[in-house]
Design a protein around this motif. Structure first.
Motif, PDB file in Angstrom:
ATOM      1  N   GLN A   1       9.565  16.476   2.193  1.00 14.24           N
ATOM      2  CA  GLN A   1       8.185  16.539   2.673  1.00 14.24           C
ATOM      3  C   GLN A   1       8.129  16.877   4.167  1.00 14.24           C
ATOM      4  O   GLN A   1       7.226  17.577   4.615  1.00 14.24           O
ATOM      5  CB  GLN A   1       7.491  15.175   2.422  1.00 14.24           C
ATOM      6  CG  GLN A   1       6.064  15.084   2.891  1.00 14.24           C
ATOM      7  CD  GLN A   1       5.119  16.038   2.173  1.00 14.24           C
ATOM      8  OE1 GLN A   1       5.462  16.611   1.120  1.00 14.24           O
ATOM      9  NE2 GLN A   1       3.951  16.244   2.722  1.00 14.24           N
TER      10      GLN A   1
ATOM     11  N   VAL B   1       0.844  14.777  13.299  1.00  8.49           N
ATOM     12  CA  VAL B   1       0.930  13.996  12.053  1.00  8.49           C
ATOM     13  C   VAL B   1       1.799  12.771  12.259  1.00  8.49           C
ATOM     14  O   VAL B   1       1.446  11.648  11.864  1.00  8.49           O
ATOM     15  CB  VAL B   1       1.508  14.848  10.904  1.00  8.49           C
ATOM     16  CG1 VAL B   1       1.708  14.003   9.668  1.00  8.49           C
ATOM     17  CG2 VAL B   1       0.577  16.004  10.588  1.00  8.49           C
TER      18      VAL B   1
ATOM     19  N   ILE C   1       0.068  10.097  14.305  1.00  9.69           N
ATOM     20  CA  ILE C   1      -0.920   9.351  13.506  1.00  9.69           C
ATOM     21  C   ILE C   1      -0.220   8.389  12.566  1.00  9.69           C
ATOM     22  O   ILE C   1      -0.652   7.249  12.381  1.00  9.69           O
ATOM     23  CB  ILE C   1      -1.814  10.321  12.719  1.00  9.69           C
ATOM     24  CG1 ILE C   1      -2.688  11.120  13.681  1.00  9.69           C
ATOM     25  CG2 ILE C   1      -2.675   9.565  11.739  1.00  9.69           C
ATOM     26  CD1 ILE C   1      -3.678  12.009  13.015  1.00  9.69           C
ATOM     27  N   PHE C   2       0.908   8.853  12.023  1.00  8.41           N
ATOM     28  CA  PHE C   2       1.676   7.986  11.112  1.00  8.41           C
ATOM     29  C   PHE C   2       2.124   6.733  11.846  1.00  8.41           C
ATOM     30  O   PHE C   2       2.002   5.613  11.314  1.00  8.41           O
ATOM     31  CB  PHE C   2       2.863   8.770  10.558  1.00  8.41           C
ATOM     32  CG  PHE C   2       3.845   7.929   9.808  1.00  8.41           C
ATOM     33  CD1 PHE C   2       5.136   7.760  10.283  1.00  8.41           C
ATOM     34  CD2 PHE C   2       3.478   7.275   8.635  1.00  8.41           C
ATOM     35  CE1 PHE C   2       6.043   6.983   9.578  1.00  8.41           C
ATOM     36  CE2 PHE C   2       4.388   6.491   7.947  1.00  8.41           C
ATOM     37  CZ  PHE C   2       5.678   6.337   8.416  1.00  8.41           C
TER      38      PHE C   2
ATOM     39  N   ASP D   1      -0.998   4.469  12.530  1.00  4.12           N
ATOM     40  CA  ASP D   1      -1.478   3.875  11.286  1.00  4.12           C
ATOM     41  C   ASP D   1      -0.550   2.771  10.801  1.00  4.12           C
ATOM     42  O   ASP D   1      -0.980   1.687  10.385  1.00  4.12           O
ATOM     43  CB  ASP D   1      -1.549   4.980  10.215  1.00  4.12           C
ATOM     44  CG  ASP D   1      -2.959   5.234   9.768  1.00  4.12           C
ATOM     45  OD1 ASP D   1      -3.144   5.891   8.730  1.00  4.12           O
ATOM     46  OD2 ASP D   1      -3.892   4.769  10.454  1.00  4.12           O
TER      47      ASP D   1
ATOM     48  N   HIS E   1       0.168  -0.005  -0.618  1.00  2.00           N
ATOM     49  CA  HIS E   1      -0.129   1.292  -1.238  1.00  2.00           C
ATOM     50  C   HIS E   1      -0.427   2.343  -0.178  1.00  2.00           C
ATOM     51  O   HIS E   1       0.065   3.475  -0.227  1.00  2.00           O
ATOM     52  CB  HIS E   1      -1.314   1.125  -2.194  1.00  2.00           C
ATOM     53  CG  HIS E   1      -1.647   2.380  -2.939  1.00  2.00           C
ATOM     54  ND1 HIS E   1      -1.058   2.721  -4.124  1.00  2.00           N
ATOM     55  CD2 HIS E   1      -2.506   3.379  -2.621  1.00  2.00           C
ATOM     56  CE1 HIS E   1      -1.544   3.887  -4.536  1.00  2.00           C
ATOM     57  NE2 HIS E   1      -2.425   4.306  -3.638  1.00  2.00           N
ATOM     58  N   GLN E   2      -1.250   1.937   0.774  1.00  3.90           N
ATOM     59  CA  GLN E   2      -1.580   2.837   1.886  1.00  3.90           C
ATOM     60  C   GLN E   2      -0.327   3.273   2.615  1.00  3.90           C
ATOM     61  O   GLN E   2      -0.129   4.469   2.895  1.00  3.90           O
ATOM     62  CB  GLN E   2      -2.471   2.087   2.889  1.00  3.90           C
ATOM     63  CG  GLN E   2      -3.885   1.928   2.449  1.00  3.90           C
ATOM     64  CD  GLN E   2      -4.762   3.046   3.020  1.00  3.90           C
ATOM     65  OE1 GLN E   2      -4.232   4.031   3.543  1.00  3.90           O
ATOM     66  NE2 GLN E   2      -6.055   2.886   2.900  1.00  3.90           N
ATOM     67  N   PHE E   3       0.504   2.277   2.914  1.00  2.00           N
ATOM     68  CA  PHE E   3       1.703   2.553   3.685  1.00  2.00           C
ATOM     69  C   PHE E   3       2.605   3.509   2.922  1.00  2.00           C
ATOM     70  O   PHE E   3       3.197   4.422   3.477  1.00  2.00           O
ATOM     71  CB  PHE E   3       2.428   1.241   3.984  1.00  2.00           C
ATOM     72  CG  PHE E   3       3.337   1.317   5.178  1.00  2.00           C
ATOM     73  CD1 PHE E   3       3.306   2.393   6.051  1.00  2.00           C
ATOM     74  CD2 PHE E   3       4.225   0.286   5.429  1.00  2.00           C
ATOM     75  CE1 PHE E   3       4.155   2.440   7.132  1.00  2.00           C
ATOM     76  CE2 PHE E   3       5.087   0.340   6.515  1.00  2.00           C
ATOM     77  CZ  PHE E   3       5.051   1.425   7.373  1.00  2.00           C
TER      78      PHE E   3
ATOM     79  N   GLY F   1       1.633   5.671   0.780  1.00  2.00           N
ATOM     80  CA  GLY F   1       1.029   6.994   0.814  1.00  2.00           C
ATOM     81  C   GLY F   1       1.340   7.734   2.101  1.00  2.00           C
ATOM     82  O   GLY F   1       1.810   8.879   2.086  1.00  2.00           O
ATOM     83  N   SER F   2       1.119   7.038   3.224  1.00  2.00           N
ATOM     84  CA  SER F   2       1.301   7.745   4.503  1.00  2.00           C
ATOM     85  C   SER F   2       2.762   8.063   4.728  1.00  2.00           C
ATOM     86  O   SER F   2       3.100   9.145   5.229  1.00  2.00           O
ATOM     87  CB  SER F   2       0.728   6.939   5.653  1.00  2.00           C
ATOM     88  OG  SER F   2       1.044   5.578   5.548  1.00  2.00           O
TER      89      SER F   2
ATOM     90  N   SER G   1       3.670  10.999   2.746  1.00  2.00           N
ATOM     91  CA  SER G   1       3.084  12.227   3.299  1.00  2.00           C
ATOM     92  C   SER G   1       3.917  12.759   4.435  1.00  2.00           C
ATOM     93  O   SER G   1       3.992  13.960   4.651  1.00  2.00           O
ATOM     94  CB  SER G   1       1.678  11.949   3.816  1.00  2.00           C
ATOM     95  OG  SER G   1       0.842  11.575   2.770  1.00  2.00           O
ATOM     96  N   VAL G   2       4.530  11.873   5.191  1.00  2.00           N
ATOM     97  CA  VAL G   2       5.304  12.304   6.353  1.00  2.00           C
ATOM     98  C   VAL G   2       6.740  12.643   5.927  1.00  2.00           C
ATOM     99  O   VAL G   2       7.428  13.407   6.591  1.00  2.00           O
ATOM    100  CB  VAL G   2       5.270  11.184   7.405  1.00  2.00           C
ATOM    101  CG1 VAL G   2       6.455  11.231   8.324  1.00  2.00           C
ATOM    102  CG2 VAL G   2       4.008  11.318   8.193  1.00  2.00           C
TER     103      VAL G   2
END
Lengths: 152, 740
Positions: free
Chosen positions: A27, A46, A49-50, A53, A80-82, A84-85, A88-89
């Motif tokens: 990714q 990105v 922000i990661f 966050d 779950h959020q963590f 996801g992010s 993504s990174v």
């Protein structure tokens, strides 16, 4: 251009090691591909922000696990959020840790959760470190007048 | 004698004499007494008499004189001393008054005389004023006449009436013997007698215009006295003793163009008419100044009235002309409409009549195709089918031709296989050619592209027509079809000098030559070939007529393709060659903007440019949101990233084509958004594609998503290539075939 070559080699070695050790996955490469002339600082943005966050998420996680009555649903949400992010990174190890964390949340295992929170935190700081180094290397290469080599 | 107091007269009175004296004295006294009475009476009667004092004096004088004479009466006889005294007193008084009166009269009489003088003077003055008043009255009357005359003249717009009225009124006002109007002829060299008052002389009498006298009159706008013997005035039968004075005045003839806004046309007019006025002969009348002025004024008015009449005539004539033209145009229009309607009706009927059998042929041939056939038969049936399809197309084109003529036909541009087109034409023509034992050769140049952009159907039609003609009109021999890309030197053809094609990167010019060894064409008939329904005489043999729509339609199609078509022949029996050049597009080089959601090109390559494609991304994870947004922006899309379901539903507009919902938000939210979006955009066209992004490979997720009406599910992580193929599949097919 000796310096540039050197830096580039350093960069390539480093990033390959990161891939090898599972800190980053494909990714991240995709992210690098998205960086172009119209968006030259994309990866840096990105990643920043990661980091932001994630700090926040980790704090929230910590505080929610310290409650008298732990709301596992909420904790699960954060994890779950963590997950996801981080996915993504391309922070693979963090993501994997999150996945395991979620299992404990489902089981409502407070002990396991706390343990995994630490693990996740650890992994996060590790990858943060690595990413910062990587980005610094990139900057150096650019400042020396070279281009960042793309890894396939 | 005794001394008495009586006074005795000196001599003895003669009795008669005494008596007469006595009577006279008496009458004198009477008169003297009555005069003052009369005076008083009459003075009393008259209101004004300034000399009363004189009158009184005079009265007194007279009275005393009378008294004296009265007293004298007593002195004829012996009278007493008293009488004598009274007499004396009276005499003395009388003497005093008379002297006084005499003295007064010296003063009075000159006055009285001057009164008389004044009276005479005033009388003279009155007479003079009377005369003048008479004159003014005359003038005023003349003025009235002028006004009335002008009114009469201006009340009509008819030329003749104007002129006639002028003459009549002038004649009446000025009591003329004769009044005439001389108008310049067309040539402008002569004056022609046009109107007279008393019809005494023939109208039509002309006088050259260049006479000095006439010039003199024309050079001034005043009325000029002319000699009665001048040609213009010599209108009366001679024999009169003394002709009256004649006056002539110019009447400017004004034209429309002379009316400037600022200056009254004085010097610019060149044409004048001459008005001649004659006073009655044998009268001592002279032309008075005021009469001349009247004449001048009238002349001016007449000029204006005439020009108005001329303008009116002109406009009436123009209006009549316009009306006529209108009527004619209307008629022409109706005729044209009728013709068009007739043609359309004819075409419609013909069309229908032709289509019905065509339909039968096509239907039955295709049915036949479905049955068991030998390969030969199959080939034949296919050819029949193709030919009949072509014929059906031709029938359509009969209608098209009328559309072509209106200019409303447009080519159906598309990419097609050029080589295949030629092969198909060849296949269609081969059977017929082989029947006639004609050989057909096709040679395509090596640089001819395989694919081209143009109207395939119509190009084939043109080619078929030309080749068909070649076959039709050849009894034997061969037909060769050559096609190549036209280079500039081949593009300029002496036969088509107006044709300046400019090849460019996106287009090329295809040049096709069809040569046959047939009947050939008479060079004289070549121009007629491309006209509709034109027949060339020698071809009315047992062959079907050479006329018809074919070549005309071909020409029009070729022209639409920005090309040229022409036929060359060396003469009858020497065969002919048809040439045509058409402009075709080169696929792949053209810069048609291909918006991804209207995929016209049936190519295998995916559109790589989604520029401007509006997309909404919903992800409550800021990192994920940013990554997805960056991904789509990298592909050139216009991305709006939102973080919540509410915001998502709020910001989506019909302009957005895709909505990506990141299903990392667990559970119902993404489905809820989908449902709400469906509600918001009830019309299918407005609604964007809704795609879920999820890391969950669970079947349940997929089912849920399709249940709420999502157009697809994409599994994370998403690479650039994956996103690209997702977008292109969405835009091409409208849904994702399987979760990518």
């Amino acid at each position: 251009m000796e310096i540039v070559g050197q830096l580039q080699k350093q960069y390539v070695d480093f990033i390959n090691s990161l891939f090898r050790e599972g800190y980053l996955d494909d990714q991240y490469v995709q992210l690098q591909k998205l960086q172009d002339d119209s968006n030259p600082e994309f990866v840096v943005e990105v990643v920043s922000i990661f980091f932001e966050d994630s700090e926040k998420l980790l704090n929230d996680l910590a505080s929610s696990l310290q409650q008298q009555v732990v709301d596992f649903k909420k904790v699960d949400g954060y994890v779950h959020q963590f997950k996801g992010s981080s996915s993504s990174v391309g922070a693979q190890r963090v993501k994997n840790a999150c996945v395991a964390f979620r299992n404990f949340c489902d089981e409502k295992n407070l002990d396991g959760c706390s343990r995994f929170l630490n693990l996740v935190k650890q992994e996060f700081y590790l990858v943060k470190n690595k990413l910062e180094t990587l980005l610094r290397l990139e900057q150096q290469i650019l400042q020396a007048g070279g281009t960042v080599p793309l890894i396939e | 004698m005794e001394a008495c107091n009586c006074i005795e007269p000196q001599w003895p009175a003669d009795e008669l004499l005494m008596k007469y004296q006595y009577i006279s004295d008496f009458f004198i006294a009477l008169a003297y007494f009555s005069i003052p009475l009369e005076l008083i009476y009459f003075v009393k009667k008259s209101a004004v008499f300034p000399y009363r004092w004189v009158l009184v004096q005079f009265g007194a004088f007279i009275v005393l004189c009378g008294a004296t004479h009265l007293i004298n009466l007593w002195t004829f006889t012996t009278h007493s001393r008293t009488v004598a005294v009274v007499m004396t007193t009276a005499k003395i008084l009388t003497a005093v008054v008379s002297c006084a009166t005499a003295l007064m009269l010296v003063h009075i009489i000159p006055d009285l005389l001057s009164v008389k003088t004044r009276e005479v003077f005033l009388k003279n003055k009155a007479a003079e004023l009377d005369r003048e008043m008479g004159l003014i009255r005359t003038q005023e009357e003349t003025g009235r006449h002028v006004r009335m005359l002008t009114h009469e003249i201006r009340s009509t717009l008819d030329r003749h009436t104007i002129l006639k009225t002028t003459l009549v009124e002038l004649g009446r006002t000025l009591s003329l013997e004769e009044c005439a109007l001389w108008m310049p002829t067309r040539t402008g060299l002569e004056l022609q007698l046009s109107y007279t008052l008393h019809h005494q002389n023939p109208v039509g009498f002309t006088v050259p215009i260049q006479l000095p006298m006439i010039n003199q009159v024309f050079s001034t706008n005043r009325a000029v006295k002319i000699s009665p013997s001048s040609p213009v005035a010599r209108l009366r039968p001679s024999g009169k003793y003394m002709p009256g004075e004649v006056v002539a005045v110019r009447v400017p003839l004004l034209h429309l163009s002379n009316f400037q806004i600022n200056d009254w046309p004085e010097l610019s007019t060149k044409r004048y008419a001459l008005m001649v006025l004659m006073l009655p002969s044998d009268s001592a009348r002279q032309w008075h100044v005021h009469e001349l002025e009247l004449v001048e004024v009238v002349a001016d008015q007449v000029a204006v009235a005439l020009s108005h009449a001329a303008i009116l005539e002109e406009s009436m004539r123009a209006r009549d002309l316009l009306m006529q033209q209108n009527v004619a145009l209307d008629l022409a229009r109706r005729e044209a409409e009728t013709a068009v309607r007739a043609r359309n009706d004819f075409l419609a009927v013909m069309n229908h009549e032709m289509r019905t059998p065509m339909h039968a042929i096509i239907a039955l041939s295709s049915l036949l195709q479905e049955t068991e056939l030998t390969p030969e038969q199959r080939l034949m049936v296919e050819t029949i089918l193709k030919s009949s399809n072509l014929l059906a197309a031709l029938i359509n084109d009969v209608l098209d031709l009328s559309k072509l003529e209106d200019g409303s036909l447009q080519l159906d541009m598309g990419t097609f296989n050029l080589h295949a087109l030629f092969r198909e034409v060849l296949n269609l023509i081969k059977p017929i050619a082989s029947v006639k034992k004609l050989s057909i050769t096709l040679s395509l140049s090596s640089d001819l592209p395989e694919y081209a952009i143009g109207d395939e159907k119509r190009l084939m039609q043109v080619l078929l027509n030309v080749v068909g003609n070649a076959v039709k009109f050849s009894k034997e021999g061969s037909i060769s079809i050559t096609a190549f890309v036209a280079k500039s030197e081949y593009l300029r053809d002496p036969r088509a000098p107006e044709f300046f094609p400019v090849p460019s990167d996106n287009h090329f010019y295809l040049r096709i030559q069809v040569k046959d060894t047939g009947l050939g064409i008479n060079p004289q008939d070549i121009p007629k070939l491309f006209t509709k329904f034109a027949q060339s005489q020698p071809l009315t043999t047992k062959n079907s007529s050479g006329g018809g729509l074919g070549l005309a339609i071909c020409k029009r199609f070729v022209n639409l393709m920005e090309g040229q078509i022409w036929i060359e022949s060396e003469g009858l029996g020497k065969g002919s060659t048809a040439f045509f050049i058409v402009k075709l597009g080169i696929p792949g080089h053209s810069n048609e903007s291909r918006l991804p959601f209207v995929p016209k090109v049936p190519g295998n390559h995916m559109p790589t440019n989604f520029s401007g494609l509006k997309i909404v991304v919903m992800d409550d994870n800021s990192v994920g949101r940013m990554v997805t947004k960056g991904l789509l922006m990298h592909l050139g899309c216009d991305v709006l990233a939102v973080g919540s379901a509410d915001e998502c539903v709020r910001v989506v507009t019909p302009e957005h084509k895709v909505v990506f919902l990141d299903a990392s938000v667990p559970g119902a939210d993404t489905c809820e958004v989908a449902v709400r979006l469906h509600e918001k955009f009830s019309k299918r066209l407005d609604r964007p594609f809704i795609v879920a992004l999820t890391g969950n490979t669970d079947r349940m997720v997929k089912e849920n998503c399709s249940r709420v009406g999502m157009d697809g599910v994409v599994l994370k992580p998403i690479s650039v290539d994956k996103m690209r193929s997702v977008l292109s599949e969405l835009l091409e097919h409208g849904f994702l075939a399987e979760s990518q």
